[in-house]
Design a protein around this motif. Structure first.
Motif, short mmCIF file in Angstrom:
data_model
loop_
_atom_site.label_atom_id
_atom_site.label_comp_id
_atom_site.label_asym_id
_atom_site.label_seq_id
_atom_site.Cartn_x
_atom_site.Cartn_y
_atom_site.Cartn_z
N GLY A 163 -1.03 6.86 -7.78
CA GLY A 163 -2.29 7.38 -7.30
C GLY A 163 -3.36 7.40 -8.37
O GLY A 163 -4.48 7.82 -8.14
N ALA A 164 -3.01 6.93 -9.56
CA ALA A 164 -3.96 6.91 -10.67
C ALA A 164 -4.40 5.46 -10.93
O ALA A 164 -4.23 4.59 -10.09
N PHE A 165 -4.88 5.23 -12.11
CA PHE A 165 -5.32 3.90 -12.55
C PHE A 165 -4.14 2.93 -12.47
O PHE A 165 -2.99 3.32 -12.67
N HIS A 166 -4.40 1.66 -12.23
CA HIS A 166 -3.32 0.68 -12.06
C HIS A 166 -2.54 0.44 -13.35
O HIS A 166 -3.08 0.52 -14.45
N HIS A 167 -1.27 0.15 -13.19
CA HIS A 167 -0.41 -0.23 -14.32
C HIS A 167 -0.71 -1.67 -14.74
O HIS A 167 -1.20 -2.47 -13.95
N ALA A 168 -0.34 -2.02 -15.94
CA ALA A 168 -0.47 -3.39 -16.42
C ALA A 168 0.59 -4.28 -15.79
O ALA A 168 1.68 -3.81 -15.43
N GLY A 169 0.26 -5.54 -15.65
CA GLY A 169 1.24 -6.53 -15.23
C GLY A 169 1.66 -6.50 -13.78
O GLY A 169 2.63 -7.14 -13.41
N GLY A 170 0.99 -5.75 -12.97
CA GLY A 170 1.30 -5.77 -11.54
C GLY A 170 2.40 -4.84 -11.10
O GLY A 170 2.76 -4.82 -9.93
N THR A 171 2.96 -4.05 -12.02
CA THR A 171 4.00 -3.11 -11.61
C THR A 171 3.36 -1.92 -10.89
O THR A 171 2.19 -1.60 -11.11
N HIS A 172 4.11 -1.29 -10.04
CA HIS A 172 3.71 -0.09 -9.30
C HIS A 172 2.58 -0.34 -8.30
O HIS A 172 1.94 0.60 -7.85
N ARG A 173 2.33 -1.61 -7.96
CA ARG A 173 1.29 -1.91 -6.99
C ARG A 173 1.81 -1.68 -5.57
O ARG A 173 2.87 -2.15 -5.20
N VAL A 174 0.99 -1.00 -4.79
CA VAL A 174 1.29 -0.77 -3.39
C VAL A 174 0.20 -1.49 -2.59
O VAL A 174 -0.99 -1.23 -2.80
N PRO A 175 0.58 -2.42 -1.71
CA PRO A 175 -0.43 -3.14 -0.94
C PRO A 175 -1.29 -2.19 -0.10
O PRO A 175 -0.80 -1.18 0.41
N GLY A 176 -2.54 -2.51 0.02
CA GLY A 176 -3.45 -1.75 0.87
C GLY A 176 -4.33 -0.78 0.09
O GLY A 176 -4.22 -0.62 -1.12
N LEU A 177 -5.22 -0.17 0.86
CA LEU A 177 -6.18 0.77 0.29
C LEU A 177 -5.50 2.04 -0.19
O LEU A 177 -4.43 2.41 0.33
N ALA A 178 -6.11 2.73 -1.13
CA ALA A 178 -5.60 4.02 -1.60
C ALA A 178 -5.59 5.00 -0.44
O ALA A 178 -6.46 4.94 0.44
#
Length: 148
Positions: free
Chosen positions: A101-116
């Motif tokens: 729920g915070a700033f994005h991680h580096a390298g594409g990890t912890h990405r959840v598709p779609g809007l916050a």
């Protein structure tokens, strides 16, 4: 004392190819192209609506082409921005938000598709790269945090 970020230098391998990408594909404003001497060229372009510019060229940085990471372009409607960039032929990943729920991680990890969730301001991202692999993010900001 004001300290204003106005220019970011990005490393590219082919100045003319980068110029075509940033001006023709992304729609950045061409500000300058100074071929000073062989091996030393300065190109400055500015994203639409931005007070800050980017510079690329020859003889400007020792960083390897494509090594700029985490550059952010702020948009008010990320879905519209993704549609526009995709229509311009740019491969865009997103929208997505970070699992924390915070700033994005580096390298594409912890990405959840779609809007916050609840489409919170500062919480939704999309990403793309220039021809050299310099990494750009779109970040949706609809309501600025106090003092910004």
């Amino acid at each position: 004392m004001d300290l204003k970020l106005e220019v970011v230098v990005i490393p590219v391998s082919d100045v003319d190819k980068a110029k075509e990408f940033y001006i023709d594909k992304l729609g950045f404003r061409p500000d300058a192209d100074y071929p000073i001497q062989d091996g030393y060229r300065i190109v400055q372009v500015t994203p639409p609506g931005s007070p800050a510019s980017i510079i690329f060229g020859e003889g400007l940085t020792t960083n390897p082409a494509g090594s700029a990471q985490g550059l952010h372009l702020i948009v008010t409607d990320i879905e519209e921005a993704v549609r526009e960039l995709t229509a311009r032929g740019i491969d865009v990943d997103g929208p997505f938000h970070d699992a924390t729920g915070a700033f994005h991680h580096a390298g594409g990890t912890h990405r959840v598709p779609g809007l916050a969730p609840e489409r919170t301001s500062y919480g939704t991202f999309a990403s793309f790269a220039d021809p050299d692999g310099n990494e750009w993010f779109l970040q949706e900001v609809t309501v600025r945090a106090p003092g910004r």
